[in-house]
Design an enzyme around this catalytic site. Structure first.
Site, PDB file in Angstrom:
ATOM      1  N   ASP A 100       0.670  -1.221  -0.023  1.00 15.92           N
ATOM      2  CA  ASP A 100      -0.030  -0.058  -0.015  1.00 15.92           C
ATOM      3  C   ASP A 100       0.860   1.266   0.039  1.00 15.92           C
ATOM      4  O   ASP A 100       1.874   1.379   0.791  1.00 15.92           O
ATOM      5  CB  ASP A 100      -0.854  -0.049   1.327  1.00 15.92           C
ATOM      6  CG  ASP A 100      -1.911   1.146   1.230  1.00 15.92           C
ATOM      7  OD1 ASP A 100      -1.792   1.792   0.215  1.00 15.92           O
ATOM      8  OD2 ASP A 100      -2.873   0.956   2.077  1.00 15.92           O
ATOM      9  N   ASP A 112       0.018   7.334 -10.238  1.00 18.52           N
ATOM     10  CA  ASP A 112      -0.850   6.736 -11.224  1.00 18.52           C
ATOM     11  C   ASP A 112      -1.599   5.642 -10.729  1.00 18.52           C
ATOM     12  O   ASP A 112      -1.655   4.371 -10.893  1.00 18.52           O
ATOM     13  CB  ASP A 112       0.022   5.997 -12.273  1.00 18.52           C
ATOM     14  CG  ASP A 112      -0.560   5.170 -13.309  1.00 18.52           C
ATOM     15  OD1 ASP A 112      -1.565   5.490 -13.661  1.00 18.52           O
ATOM     16  OD2 ASP A 112       0.112   4.195 -13.990  1.00 18.52           O
ATOM     17  N   TYR A 131     -11.142   6.735 -21.334  1.00 11.15           N
ATOM     18  CA  TYR A 131     -11.752   7.275 -19.889  1.00 11.15           C
ATOM     19  C   TYR A 131     -12.992   7.843 -19.902  1.00 11.15           C
ATOM     20  O   TYR A 131     -13.120   8.371 -20.680  1.00 11.15           O
ATOM     21  CB  TYR A 131     -10.485   8.022 -19.261  1.00 11.15           C
ATOM     22  CG  TYR A 131      -9.254   7.262 -18.910  1.00 11.15           C
ATOM     23  CD1 TYR A 131      -9.180   5.789 -18.451  1.00 11.15           C
ATOM     24  CD2 TYR A 131      -8.035   7.863 -18.838  1.00 11.15           C
ATOM     25  CE1 TYR A 131      -8.167   5.206 -18.466  1.00 11.15           C
ATOM     26  CE2 TYR A 131      -6.704   7.086 -18.512  1.00 11.15           C
ATOM     27  CZ  TYR A 131      -6.812   5.886 -18.152  1.00 11.15           C
ATOM     28  OH  TYR A 131      -5.794   5.130 -17.678  1.00 11.15           O
TER      29      TYR A 131
HETATM   30  N1  AAT Z   1      -1.665   2.858 -15.837  1.00 11.65           N
HETATM   31  C1  AAT Z   1      -2.940   2.465 -15.642  1.00 11.65           C
HETATM   32  C2  AAT Z   1      -3.642   3.314 -14.875  1.00 11.65           C
HETATM   33  C3  AAT Z   1      -4.213   3.073 -13.853  1.00 11.65           C
HETATM   34  S1  AAT Z   1      -3.872   1.908 -12.969  1.00 11.65           S
HETATM   35  C4  AAT Z   1      -3.796   2.281 -11.053  1.00 11.65           C
HETATM   36  C5  AAT Z   1      -2.880   1.216 -10.248  1.00 11.65           C
HETATM   37  O1  AAT Z   1      -3.247   1.838  -8.838  1.00 11.65           O
HETATM   38  C6  AAT Z   1      -3.940  -0.276 -10.187  1.00 11.65           C
HETATM   39  O2  AAT Z   1      -2.881  -1.209 -10.588  1.00 11.65           O
HETATM   40  C7  AAT Z   1      -4.045  -0.363  -8.660  1.00 11.65           C
HETATM   41  O3  AAT Z   1      -3.840  -1.571  -8.104  1.00 11.65           O
HETATM   42  C8  AAT Z   1      -3.039   0.505  -8.019  1.00 11.65           C
HETATM   43  N2  AAT Z   1      -3.455   1.040  -6.657  1.00 11.65           N
HETATM   44  C9  AAT Z   1      -4.632   1.498  -6.078  1.00 11.65           C
HETATM   45  N3  AAT Z   1      -4.527   1.743  -4.898  1.00 11.65           N
HETATM   46  C10 AAT Z   1      -3.252   1.607  -4.667  1.00 11.65           C
HETATM   47  C11 AAT Z   1      -2.530   1.782  -3.005  1.00 11.65           C
HETATM   48  N4  AAT Z   1      -3.285   2.342  -2.256  1.00 11.65           N
HETATM   49  N5  AAT Z   1      -1.182   1.639  -3.276  1.00 11.65           N
HETATM   50  C12 AAT Z   1      -0.566   1.483  -4.485  1.00 11.65           C
HETATM   51  N6  AAT Z   1      -1.385   1.132  -5.504  1.00 11.65           N
HETATM   52  C13 AAT Z   1      -2.580   1.175  -5.806  1.00 11.65           C
HETATM   53  C14 AAT Z   1      -4.858   4.356 -13.342  1.00 11.65           C
HETATM   54  C15 AAT Z   1      -6.207   4.617 -14.364  1.00 11.65           C
HETATM   55  C16 AAT Z   1      -6.835   5.725 -14.112  1.00 11.65           C
HETATM   56  C17 AAT Z   1      -8.054   5.511 -14.249  1.00 11.65           C
HETATM   57  C18 AAT Z   1      -9.282   6.800 -14.333  1.00 11.65           C
HETATM   58  N7  AAT Z   1     -10.408   6.734 -14.455  1.00 11.65           N
END
Ligand code: AAT
Length: 291
Positions: free
Chosen positions: A140, A159, A227
């Site tokens: 996390d 991201d 999106y």
């Molecule tokens: N590049 C692809 C776009 C994404 S992926 C977002 C990533 O964030 C996911 O793999 C998810 O597992 C991760 N994630 C979520 N919460 C956490 C956290 N607390 N700590 C670490 N990683 C996390 C985003 C697309 C955006 C879409 C807009 N509508």
């Protein structure tokens, strides 16, 4: 009838839904954090979906990954230590690796299943993990940043997924405080910041939290057809330190060796797109009063 209603019930965009024709479901499983789905679509190539929300498609992923990576990295003279929060598909890593000044790329992704699925179905994105500068941390991001050394990073790229599910805490003030602490003086944050058409309140909240923690806060946006509403925004912030002019890239991509000689050419980002990304429609300027 009930099935149809479910499509229009996502709290992030009630009353609307975007459809892609599914040719074939390639993977579907529940991780400890979310439901992970990969399908072959009729017109956008393979698609990664988390908890029913499209995270990327092969056809338009480059618009998002190039913008979220190069907007911050081209706004800082010589970025060395970079952190990615989320981004388990590897696409943002692929873009960061074009910058030869970068020495360390830490990534903190909560869900190992996203990484495994990307390596299996999205090799064009997962190629980012092959860069020897990448250090993968599975966990996390809230916990990771709490423990991160002070002033380590030149740039942090958040991201992350939408703030329902595991990314909920990533839009709250304590998280932004830990991000600011982990940055060097003058260091830069680039945070995925939703759609101006759907989430003006979320954007407003994020900007006001950032203004309390950072010195310089700007909003930029880009077109990403798959999106919700077809656009996605980014909040760019810098900490106290040398002034940062986000709108005029100080480290232009056109001058980087890695940018054009990389195995895979860039398709979206250039310095003109960078400057244009900060132009905001009048309604957004008005609604997010401080912009
Ligand atoms: N590049 C692809 C776009 C994404 S992926 C977002 C990533 O964030 C996911 O793999 C998810 O597992 C991760 N994630 C979520 N919460 C956490 C956290 N607390 N700590 C670490 N990683 C996390 C985003 C697309 C955006 C879409 C807009 N509508």
């Amino acid at each position: 009838k009930r099935g149809k209603a479910v499509y229009f019930n996502n709290p992030m965009w009630p009353g609307e839904a975007h459809s892609l024709k599914v040719e074939k479901v390639l993977f579907k499983d529940k991780s400890d954090y979310q439901e992970v789905l990969v399908f072959e679509s009729a017109t956008y190539g393979k698609v990664l979906v988390l908890d029913g929300i499209v995270q990327l498609t092969e056809k338009d992923e480059f618009a998002y990954q190039e913008m979220i990576a190069h907007l911050p990295l081209c706004s800082t003279p010589s970025p060395k230590n970079v952190l990615v929060v989320g981004g388990g598909d590897g696409g943002v890593l692929r873009e960061i690796s074009r910058h030869s000044s970068v020495e360390v790329i830490d990534i903190c992704e909560i869900d190992k299943m996203v990484i495994d699925v990307s390596k299996r179905f999205f090799p064009e994105l997962a190629v980012g993990f092959q860069d020897p500068r990448v250090q993968l941390h599975i966990g996390d991001a809230v916990e990771f940043l709490r423990k991160s050394p002070e002033g380590k990073y030149d740039a942090i790229i958040v991201d992350s997924s939408d703030p329902v599910g595991p990314a909920q805490a990533l839009v709250e003030k304590p998280f932004f405080e830990t991000l600011a602490r982990a940055l060097k003086p003058g260091g830069i944050l680039c945070n995925m910041a939703e759609s101006m058409w759907l989430h003006t309140h979320l954007i407003e909240d994020m900007i006001s939290i950032c203004r309390q923690t950072f010195k310089n806060v700007q909003y930029a946006w880009s077109s990403v057809p798959t999106y919700p509403s077809g656009v996605i925004g980014f909040v760019l912030c810098s900490t106290e330190g040398p002034a940062v002019d986000f709108k005029n890239p100080i480290n232009p991509i056109e001058k980087l060796d890695g940018a054009m000689t990389h195995k895979r050419e860039m398709k979206f980002y250039n310095s003109e797109m960078h400057r244009a990304a900060f132009a905001l429609p009048t309604f957004l300027r008005r609604e997010v009063a401080s912009l």
